[in-house]
Enzyme design. Structure first.
Site, PDB file in Angstrom:
ATOM      1  N   SER A  52       0.821  -1.211   0.000  1.00  0.00           N
ATOM      2  CA  SER A  52       0.000   0.000   0.000  1.00  0.00           C
ATOM      3  C   SER A  52       0.858   1.265   0.000  1.00  0.00           C
ATOM      4  CB  SER A  52      -0.895   0.034   1.241  1.00  0.00           C
ATOM      5  OG  SER A  52      -1.706  -1.110   1.291  1.00  0.00           O
TER       6      SER A  52
HETATM    7  N1  SAH Z   1      -0.142  -5.346   3.931  1.00  0.00           N
HETATM    8  C1  SAH Z   1       0.624  -5.686   2.767  1.00  0.00           C
HETATM    9  C2  SAH Z   1      -0.088  -5.378   1.457  1.00  0.00           C
HETATM   10  C3  SAH Z   1      -1.314  -6.154   1.314  1.00  0.00           C
HETATM   11  S1  SAH Z   1      -1.883  -6.500  -0.321  1.00  0.00           S
HETATM   12  C4  SAH Z   1       1.999  -5.053   2.774  1.00  0.00           C
HETATM   13  O1  SAH Z   1       2.322  -4.332   3.725  1.00  0.00           O
HETATM   14  O2  SAH Z   1       2.765  -5.310   1.853  1.00  0.00           O
HETATM   15  C5  SAH Z   1      -3.171  -7.588   0.182  1.00  0.00           C
HETATM   16  C6  SAH Z   1      -2.714  -8.987   0.494  1.00  0.00           C
HETATM   17  O3  SAH Z   1      -3.843  -9.695   0.998  1.00  0.00           O
HETATM   18  C7  SAH Z   1      -2.240  -9.760  -0.730  1.00  0.00           C
HETATM   19  O4  SAH Z   1      -0.943 -10.236  -0.522  1.00  0.00           O
HETATM   20  C8  SAH Z   1      -3.251 -10.905  -0.838  1.00  0.00           C
HETATM   21  O5  SAH Z   1      -2.692 -12.118  -1.313  1.00  0.00           O
HETATM   22  C9  SAH Z   1      -3.726 -11.028   0.589  1.00  0.00           C
HETATM   23  N2  SAH Z   1      -5.025 -11.699   0.782  1.00  0.00           N
HETATM   24  C10 SAH Z   1      -6.135 -11.627   0.001  1.00  0.00           C
HETATM   25  N3  SAH Z   1      -7.112 -12.395   0.533  1.00  0.00           N
HETATM   26  C11 SAH Z   1      -6.611 -12.953   1.666  1.00  0.00           C
HETATM   27  C12 SAH Z   1      -7.135 -13.845   2.646  1.00  0.00           C
HETATM   28  N4  SAH Z   1      -8.385 -14.328   2.591  1.00  0.00           N
HETATM   29  N5  SAH Z   1      -6.336 -14.216   3.673  1.00  0.00           N
HETATM   30  C13 SAH Z   1      -5.057 -13.753   3.763  1.00  0.00           C
HETATM   31  N6  SAH Z   1      -4.505 -12.908   2.862  1.00  0.00           N
HETATM   32  C14 SAH Z   1      -5.271 -12.508   1.836  1.00  0.00           C
END
Ligand code: SAH
Length: 210
Positions: A52
């Site tokens: 993000s």
């Molecule tokens: N917080 C992260 C960015 C998040 S992007 C950072 O600091 O880099 C969102 C992430 O959520 C992605 O990697 C995606 O694979 C994950 N995601 C999506 N659905 C999910 C779920 N049900 N459980 C765990 N992770 C999930």
């Protein structure tokens, strides 16, 4: 980044500003993107996912109101950057990612930075992480189609949930506090996150909803 993107836009929590000044964001992006790591936008982290924008990380973290002694759950580990920021601000951080390759890479980066109070899990975080509940705060860094009741169940009393909720391509950031009477909700800002995929999320990347 801290002065121009965060403080200038209204981030006031000094602990959040200090944590974001300390964590080396360039170590959480792919090598060819390192020069852009501190830019004012989200960046690709492979597998179609993103780290993000710094301001969004700061805003969501500030909304969690961490004082230092909390147990926090992050859903959506991605690069591990948000988890590293949280590790500066809380006692214990649990972070869950559904894509194993991302979780493994994040774990490595976090180990390299000696983040001993972060534990990375691979599972469907749309239902939280019940085995380590309850949490003082839960932060969801992927877009949810609705607020899963599991998150509220897994919060302690007066615990905070910060979560983007809405349609596949545009959401509103919510802060929900668990109270003796139920919950109170504050809406923060419009935002765009990659989808939360799983039992309580979307069916797939295209945003099909069961
Ligand atoms: N917080 C992260 C960015 C998040 S992007 C950072 O600091 O880099 C969102 C992430 O959520 C992605 O990697 C995606 O694979 C994950 N995601 C999506 N659905 C999910 C779920 N049900 N459980 C765990 N992770 C999930």
């Amino acid at each position: 980044m801290v002065e121009d993107q965060l403080r200038a836009r209204g981030i006031r929590d000094e602990r959040v500003l200090a944590a974001m000044g300390k964590i080396p964001r360039h170590l959480f992006v792919e090598e060819h993107l390192r020069d852009s790591a501190y830019d004012d936008n989200a960046l690709s982290i492979s597998e179609g996912q993103t780290i993000s924008q710094p301001y969004m990380v700061a805003l969501m973290t500030e909304l969690l109101e961490l004082k230092g002694d909390e147990k926090v759950l992050e859903v959506g580990t991605g690069s591990g950057y948000q988890a590293a920021v949280l590790s500066e601000l809380a006692i214990e951080v649990f972070t869950v990612e559904r894509i194993e390759t991302l979780a493994l890479r994040a774990r490595k980066t976090l180990e390299r930075l000696n983040r001993k109070n972060v534990r990375v899990f691979v599972s469907d975080g749309s239902v939280g992480l019940p085995e380590h509940a309850p949490y003082d705060a839960i932060i969801v860094t992927a877009a949810a189609p609705h607020i899963p009741h599991e998150y509220i169940d897994q919060l302690k009393m007066n615990g905070r949930l910060v979560i983007p909720v809405g349609s596949r391509f545009s959401q509103i950031l919510y802060k929900i506090t668990k109270t003796p009477d139920g919950t109170t909700t504050i809406t923060s800002t419009p935002c765009v996150f990659v989808p939360l995929i799983g039992k309580e999320g979307w069916d797939d990347e295209k945003g099909v909803y069961h």
